[in-house]
Each structure stands twice: as C-alpha cells, then as structure tokens.
Scaffold this active site. Sequence first.
Site, PDB file in Angstrom:
ATOM      1  N   TYR A 186      19.723 -29.577   5.528  1.00 25.32           N
ATOM      2  CA  TYR A 186      20.929 -28.856   7.109  1.00 25.32           C
ATOM      3  C   TYR A 186      21.995 -30.064   6.886  1.00 25.32           C
ATOM      4  CZ  TYR A 186      18.004 -24.981   7.667  1.00 25.32           C
ATOM      5  OH  TYR A 186      17.327 -23.262   7.154  1.00 25.32           O
ATOM      6  N   ASP A 213      11.798 -24.124   7.867  1.00 18.18           N
ATOM      7  CA  ASP A 213      12.503 -22.666   8.308  1.00 18.18           C
ATOM      8  C   ASP A 213      11.803 -21.318   7.332  1.00 18.18           C
ATOM      9  OD1 ASP A 213      14.324 -20.760   8.083  1.00 18.18           O
ATOM     10  OD2 ASP A 213      15.119 -21.252   6.490  1.00 18.18           O
ATOM     11  N   ASP A 234       8.882 -18.715   9.093  1.00 22.74           N
ATOM     12  CA  ASP A 234       9.160 -17.005   8.719  1.00 22.74           C
ATOM     13  C   ASP A 234       7.587 -16.246   8.120  1.00 22.74           C
ATOM     14  OD1 ASP A 234      11.416 -17.164   9.555  1.00 22.74           O
ATOM     15  OD2 ASP A 234      12.355 -15.660   7.848  1.00 22.74           O
ATOM     16  N   LYS A 263       6.463 -33.397   0.728  1.00 19.37           N
ATOM     17  CA  LYS A 263       6.776 -32.976  -0.949  1.00 19.37           C
ATOM     18  C   LYS A 263       7.016 -34.306  -1.665  1.00 19.37           C
ATOM     19  CE  LYS A 263       6.679 -30.261  -4.862  1.00 19.37           C
ATOM     20  NZ  LYS A 263       5.707 -29.588  -5.215  1.00 19.37           N
ATOM     21  N   ASP A 293       4.068 -27.037  -0.964  1.00 14.10           N
ATOM     22  CA  ASP A 293       3.570 -25.874  -1.976  1.00 14.10           C
ATOM     23  C   ASP A 293       2.081 -25.108  -1.079  1.00 14.10           C
ATOM     24  OD1 ASP A 293       3.007 -28.130  -2.977  1.00 14.10           O
ATOM     25  OD2 ASP A 293       2.967 -27.140  -5.170  1.00 14.10           O
TER      26      ASP A 293
HETATM   27  C1  IPM Z   1      15.975 -20.025  11.728  1.00 19.68           C
HETATM   28  C2  IPM Z   1      17.729 -19.440  10.352  1.00 19.68           C
HETATM   29  C3  IPM Z   1      19.041 -20.667  10.604  1.00 19.68           C
HETATM   30  C4  IPM Z   1      17.923 -21.850  10.158  1.00 19.68           C
HETATM   31  C5  IPM Z   1      19.487 -19.664   9.681  1.00 19.68           C
HETATM   32  C6  IPM Z   1      20.497 -18.895  10.305  1.00 19.68           C
HETATM   33  C7  IPM Z   1      20.958 -20.994  10.004  1.00 19.68           C
HETATM   34  O1  IPM Z   1      16.622 -18.839   9.237  1.00 19.68           O
HETATM   35  O2  IPM Z   1      16.752 -20.640  12.839  1.00 19.68           O
HETATM   36  O3  IPM Z   1      15.537 -19.947  11.117  1.00 19.68           O
HETATM   37  O4  IPM Z   1      17.877 -21.551   8.657  1.00 19.68           O
HETATM   38  O5  IPM Z   1      17.811 -22.503  10.758  1.00 19.68           O
HETATM   39 MG    MG Z   2      14.244 -19.231   9.395  1.00 20.77          MG
END
Ligand code: IPM
Ligand code: MG
Length: 360
Positions: free
Chosen positions: A143, A249, A253, A193, A225
Amino acid sequence: MNYKIALIRGDGIGPEVVGEAVKVMETVGTKFGHSFEFTDVMMGGCAIDAVGKSYPDGTAEKCRACDAVLLGAVGGPKWGHSSDPDQRPETALLSIRKDLGLYANLRPAALRPAMAGACPLKKETAEKGIDLMIVRELTGGVYFGKRERYETADRGIEAADRMAYSEMEIERIGRRAFELARMRSKKVASVDKANVLESSRLWREVMHRLAAEYPDVEYREMFVDNCAMQICKDPAQFDVIVTENMFGDILSDEAAQITGSLGMLASASLDDGVSLFGPSAGSAPDIAGLGVANPLAQILSVAMLLTYALDMGEQAAWIESAVARVLDEGWRTRDIADVNTPADKILGTTTMGDKVVAAL
Ligand code: IPM
Ligand code: MG
C-alpha cells in the site's frame, strides 16, 4: 469529563450512519456524565468537490487536536480513479493512516447468535460460532511502497508496486496481536506468503521470535491462500489473525461476509496516540441518501472508540449489549434481513439508530 471527537462524515452513506453514531454517543454521555464535543473534519470525495483535493491541508492536525476520530466512509464512483492522487478519495484514507501512524487495524468479525440465519456457511459450521479478530498491518507493505510506470523495450508499459516490510514494522504489529490474544482466547495465527515472498519470510522470522516471548499464547502460521479457504471452511478455529496490509484488506472482507453483512463490521485503527474508528465497509454509493443504510457498524465502532481510545469498557459493553438486544428482538436493516424477516421488522437508518438508543 469532556472529550473531543473528530467526525469525518465523508461520502455516500457516511453522513447518515455517523449521524446515528453521534446519537448513541450523546446518550452514553448523558447517562455516564461525560460530554462529547464534535469537530467536523472534511475528507474524501466531498473535499474534492469543496476544496479541490481529497485530503485538505491541516486534516491530520485537526484530528490530532482531538481525543479520537470517528470516520464514516469515503469514496464513490463519482470521483473515479484519477491519476492525480489529490483527486482520489482513497488518497485521503491512506494519508490519514500514514500521518496519524495508524499501523494497527483491528477488525473483529463475530457471528451474533441472532444473526446465525444470515451466515452464508453450512449450518453446522455456523453453529460452532465465529469470533475472530483480524489484526491488519495498516501503514506498510504494498500500500505504501514505491509505485512506478515505465516503458519496456518489447512489452509496452510496465507498472510496479513495491512490497516492503521492516523488522520494526513487523514486530510492533505482532506485539499488538499477541497482547490482544492474551485478552481473548490466547491464539494467534500469523498469515503470510512465505513460500513466495521475501517480505513474508522476514515476517515469519520476526513472528517466531515474538512467539517465543509469549509462550502462553498458542501460535501458528499459515499461508494466505490456505487462510482464505479455512475462514470459510472452519472459522471457529481462529481467534487472532495477524497479517500484512493487503492480505488483511482481503481477508477482512471475507471474514465480515461470513458473519452476515459488511454493514456490521466495526474497526479500530490504532497507534500510540490518537486513533481512528469506523466501519470496515465502504460508502455504499448505490444506497446513499435513501435512508436504508445499516448504522450498526458505525455504532459498534463507537464501542471500539470508547474501549480503545477513552478506556470506557463499561460504556462500550453497554452499547454492544444494546445492539445485541435490538437484533435479538428481530429488528433488521435491509442488508441483514432475510426471507423470514417480517416486513414490519425492517428498519431504515434513523429508525435503527433510534432502536439502539431506546435499548440503551
Ligand atoms: C479498507 C478499504 C481501503 C483499503 C480502500 C478504500 C483504500 O478497502 O479499509 O479495507 O484498501 O484499505
Ligand atoms: Mg477493504
């Protein structure tokens, strides 16, 4: 006590859900005799529209002058992915993380009993329960590495993003994870990884050293993975998962989704100074302004703010149990409703906020 809170309402559903979080904080303040003084800080797409850049000068200073920062959401299709960083809402998010040194991102994913029906996993898997905490490194890795674009002789343009980690960065996030595990079920899984990446091999070496310092915490390591697969196969095996920025990240999710909805996932971004709290979800531009967004992740982020920034564990627990009660009573926003939810149990953003305030 009077506490100063910076509010970054942001874009999309951000202003709507932050409004509900403010109602909850004010209720907590009244009950416990604290007052919260809110300062609006503009950042993201709305700042591009208002002042021409997503991260206006002085944003970090304004936040640092407060005791904690509560963030709604930033971004949306309106602002696209311009090649000029000032014109991208995400730049603001990355900049505030860097400027406030928010290297530790805590993303808890728990399946609440009342929400078991919303879990997309097999019933017998869901019944084992989910209560995991992703500790995501937030200010390093790919990042923040060097980005490049250059011409090659025979393959057209090439683009590159550097992924680098130092021992110091790995050690401090690792320590957070082990310390946190001590307050939970005393298990850490470090995810990397290392079969491919050099930065992961260093990550592993440092985590090994740390694991030796925390013999009371059960430690193991896993490739990313495999971890992605294990999270949907048998999430009950996890307590704390510690991982680098981009893996975190993606895995966060996934972890959020198995608990029913991204609209329920709170997060804390910590350093040793002022910290930032907000949902892990995005700005949901498709439902912005419709009054149907789920404010619970924002409200649960207030609970994290009280716990981690203001040392008010009791008040935080009070909010969490109010949310649990509202869900137990069957109240839902659209995103967490299912075919069995009666229409009169489906609430909008403000009515859900009101229910939580009433439960408090
Ligand atoms: C998160 C989001 C951000 C990230 C994006 C919007 C830059 O997906 O906070 O998880 O990737 O960190
Ligand atoms: Mg995210």
